[in-house]
Scaffold this motif. Structure first.
Motif, PDB file in Angstrom:
ATOM      1  N   GLU A  72     -27.937  29.567 -66.238  1.00  0.00           N
ATOM      2  CA  GLU A  72     -28.004  28.221 -65.831  1.00  0.00           C
ATOM      3  C   GLU A  72     -28.463  27.086 -66.936  1.00  0.00           C
ATOM      4  OE1 GLU A  72     -30.682  28.107 -62.612  1.00  0.00           O
ATOM      5  OE2 GLU A  72     -29.147  28.957 -61.127  1.00  0.00           O
ATOM      6  N   GLY A  73     -29.216  27.781 -67.790  1.00  0.00           N
ATOM      7  CA  GLY A  73     -29.577  26.982 -69.017  1.00  0.00           C
ATOM      8  C   GLY A  73     -28.843  26.805 -70.112  1.00  0.00           C
ATOM      9  N   ALA A  74     -27.983  27.939 -70.267  1.00  0.00           N
ATOM     10  CA  ALA A  74     -26.882  27.814 -71.484  1.00  0.00           C
ATOM     11  C   ALA A  74     -25.805  26.819 -70.633  1.00  0.00           C
ATOM     12  CB  ALA A  74     -26.303  28.892 -71.282  1.00  0.00           C
ATOM     13  N   MET A  75     -25.563  26.731 -69.367  1.00  0.00           N
ATOM     14  CA  MET A  75     -24.327  25.923 -68.765  1.00  0.00           C
ATOM     15  C   MET A  75     -25.089  24.406 -68.634  1.00  0.00           C
ATOM     16  SD  MET A  75     -22.160  27.622 -68.264  1.00  0.00           S
ATOM     17  CE  MET A  75     -20.957  26.471 -67.874  1.00  0.00           C
ATOM     18  N   TYR A  76     -26.153  24.144 -68.880  1.00  0.00           N
ATOM     19  CA  TYR A  76     -26.457  22.876 -68.665  1.00  0.00           C
ATOM     20  C   TYR A  76     -26.294  22.030 -70.031  1.00  0.00           C
ATOM     21  CZ  TYR A  76     -29.805  18.816 -68.708  1.00  0.00           C
ATOM     22  OH  TYR A  76     -30.109  17.534 -68.718  1.00  0.00           O
ATOM     23  N   SER A  77     -26.263  22.559 -71.030  1.00  0.00           N
ATOM     24  CA  SER A  77     -26.020  22.159 -72.369  1.00  0.00           C
ATOM     25  C   SER A  77     -24.183  21.994 -72.488  1.00  0.00           C
ATOM     26  CB  SER A  77     -26.729  22.968 -73.589  1.00  0.00           C
ATOM     27  OG  SER A  77     -25.903  24.062 -73.661  1.00  0.00           O
ATOM     28  N   VAL A  78     -23.742  22.828 -71.870  1.00  0.00           N
ATOM     29  CA  VAL A  78     -22.191  22.661 -71.971  1.00  0.00           C
ATOM     30  C   VAL A  78     -21.661  21.693 -70.910  1.00  0.00           C
ATOM     31  CG1 VAL A  78     -20.017  24.089 -71.437  1.00  0.00           C
ATOM     32  CG2 VAL A  78     -21.823  25.299 -72.506  1.00  0.00           C
ATOM     33  N   ASN A  79     -22.232  21.628 -70.068  1.00  0.00           N
ATOM     34  CA  ASN A  79     -22.006  20.443 -68.908  1.00  0.00           C
ATOM     35  C   ASN A  79     -22.276  19.190 -69.462  1.00  0.00           C
ATOM     36  OD1 ASN A  79     -20.962  22.202 -67.178  1.00  0.00           O
ATOM     37  ND2 ASN A  79     -22.841  22.330 -65.958  1.00  0.00           N
ATOM     38  N   TYR A  80     -23.493  19.088 -70.118  1.00  0.00           N
ATOM     39  CA  TYR A  80     -23.813  17.715 -70.885  1.00  0.00           C
ATOM     40  C   TYR A  80     -22.959  17.295 -71.843  1.00  0.00           C
ATOM     41  CZ  TYR A  80     -26.513  14.134 -73.130  1.00  0.00           C
ATOM     42  OH  TYR A  80     -26.888  13.231 -73.641  1.00  0.00           O
ATOM     43  N   TYR A  81     -22.467  18.127 -72.579  1.00  0.00           N
ATOM     44  CA  TYR A  81     -21.522  17.914 -73.672  1.00  0.00           C
ATOM     45  C   TYR A  81     -20.319  17.521 -72.924  1.00  0.00           C
ATOM     46  CZ  TYR A  81     -18.509  18.340 -77.669  1.00  0.00           C
ATOM     47  OH  TYR A  81     -17.372  18.252 -78.583  1.00  0.00           O
ATOM     48  N   ASN A  82     -19.611  18.162 -71.981  1.00  0.00           N
ATOM     49  CA  ASN A  82     -18.526  17.745 -71.259  1.00  0.00           C
ATOM     50  C   ASN A  82     -18.552  16.592 -70.728  1.00  0.00           C
ATOM     51  OD1 ASN A  82     -17.247  20.451 -72.072  1.00  0.00           O
ATOM     52  ND2 ASN A  82     -18.000  21.380 -70.147  1.00  0.00           N
ATOM     53  N   GLU A  83     -19.575  16.051 -70.134  1.00  0.00           N
ATOM     54  CA  GLU A  83     -19.738  14.851 -69.455  1.00  0.00           C
ATOM     55  C   GLU A  83     -19.773  13.567 -70.208  1.00  0.00           C
ATOM     56  OE1 GLU A  83     -22.652  15.302 -66.348  1.00  0.00           O
ATOM     57  OE2 GLU A  83     -21.608  16.697 -65.435  1.00  0.00           O
ATOM     58  N   LYS A  84     -20.573  13.773 -71.505  1.00  0.00           N
ATOM     59  CA  LYS A  84     -21.317  12.615 -72.149  1.00  0.00           C
ATOM     60  C   LYS A  84     -20.496  12.564 -73.225  1.00  0.00           C
ATOM     61  CE  LYS A  84     -24.488  11.664 -69.344  1.00  0.00           C
ATOM     62  NZ  LYS A  84     -24.559  10.503 -68.685  1.00  0.00           N
ATOM     63  N   VAL A  85     -20.149  13.503 -74.063  1.00  0.00           N
ATOM     64  CA  VAL A  85     -19.552  13.610 -75.445  1.00  0.00           C
ATOM     65  C   VAL A  85     -18.027  13.364 -75.393  1.00  0.00           C
ATOM     66  CG1 VAL A  85     -19.357  14.622 -77.813  1.00  0.00           C
ATOM     67  CG2 VAL A  85     -21.594  14.664 -76.392  1.00  0.00           C
ATOM     68  N   GLN A  86     -17.355  14.041 -74.408  1.00  0.00           N
ATOM     69  CA  GLN A  86     -15.952  14.233 -74.471  1.00  0.00           C
ATOM     70  C   GLN A  86     -15.242  13.138 -73.855  1.00  0.00           C
ATOM     71  OE1 GLN A  86     -14.954  17.935 -72.969  1.00  0.00           O
ATOM     72  NE2 GLN A  86     -14.983  18.818 -74.827  1.00  0.00           N
ATOM     73  N   GLN A  87     -16.154  12.203 -73.042  1.00  0.00           N
ATOM     74  CA  GLN A  87     -15.595  10.960 -72.529  1.00  0.00           C
ATOM     75  C   GLN A  87     -15.657   9.772 -73.283  1.00  0.00           C
ATOM     76  OE1 GLN A  87     -17.595  10.590 -68.718  1.00  0.00           O
ATOM     77  NE2 GLN A  87     -16.706  12.199 -67.734  1.00  0.00           N
TER      78      GLN A  87
END
Length: 87
Positions: A72-87
Motif C-alpha cells: 500500500e505504501g508503494a502504491m501511494y507514491s505511484v498513484n500520486y504520480y499518476n494523478e498529479k504529475v501526469q495530468q
C-alpha cells in the motif's frame, strides 16, 4: 481568564536575549562549545536512533499484513504520480 498571560512575552524575551547573545562571534563560539560539551554528557542510549532494525531489508513472505502495508505504501507514491504529475 487566560491561565498563562506571560507566555508570549516570555518567548519574545528569550528570543531577543538569544539574538543579543549570539550577535558576537566570541559568544557564539562559547555557546557552541557549551552545546558540544552538554551533548557529550548525554548517554549514548538517548542519542541513538530508535528505529527497530530487525525487519529492515528482510521481509518475511508469510507475514501477510506487513507485506500488504508495504504494498500500500508503494502504491501511494505511484498513484500520486499518476494523478498529479501526469495530468
Amino acid at each position: 481568564m487566560n491561565s498563562r498571560p506571560f507566555n508570549p512575552y516570555l518567548l519574545a524575551g528569550v528570543g531577543i536575549a538569544s539574538i543579543l547573545l549570539l550577535a558576537s562571534k566570541n559568544n557564539r563560539f562559547k555557546v557552541q562549545s557549551l552545546a558540544v560539551k552538554m551533548k557529550g554528557m548525554i548517554p549514548d542510549r538517548f542519542l541513538n536512533d530508535t528505529v527497530p532494525t530487525e525487519k529492515l531489508g528482510h521481509p518475511d513472505p508469510h507475514n501477510i499484513e506487513d507485506n500488504k502495508m508495504v504494498d500500500e505504501g508503494a502504491m501511494y507514491s505511484v498513484n500520486y504520480y499518476n494523478e498529479k504529475v501526469q495530468q
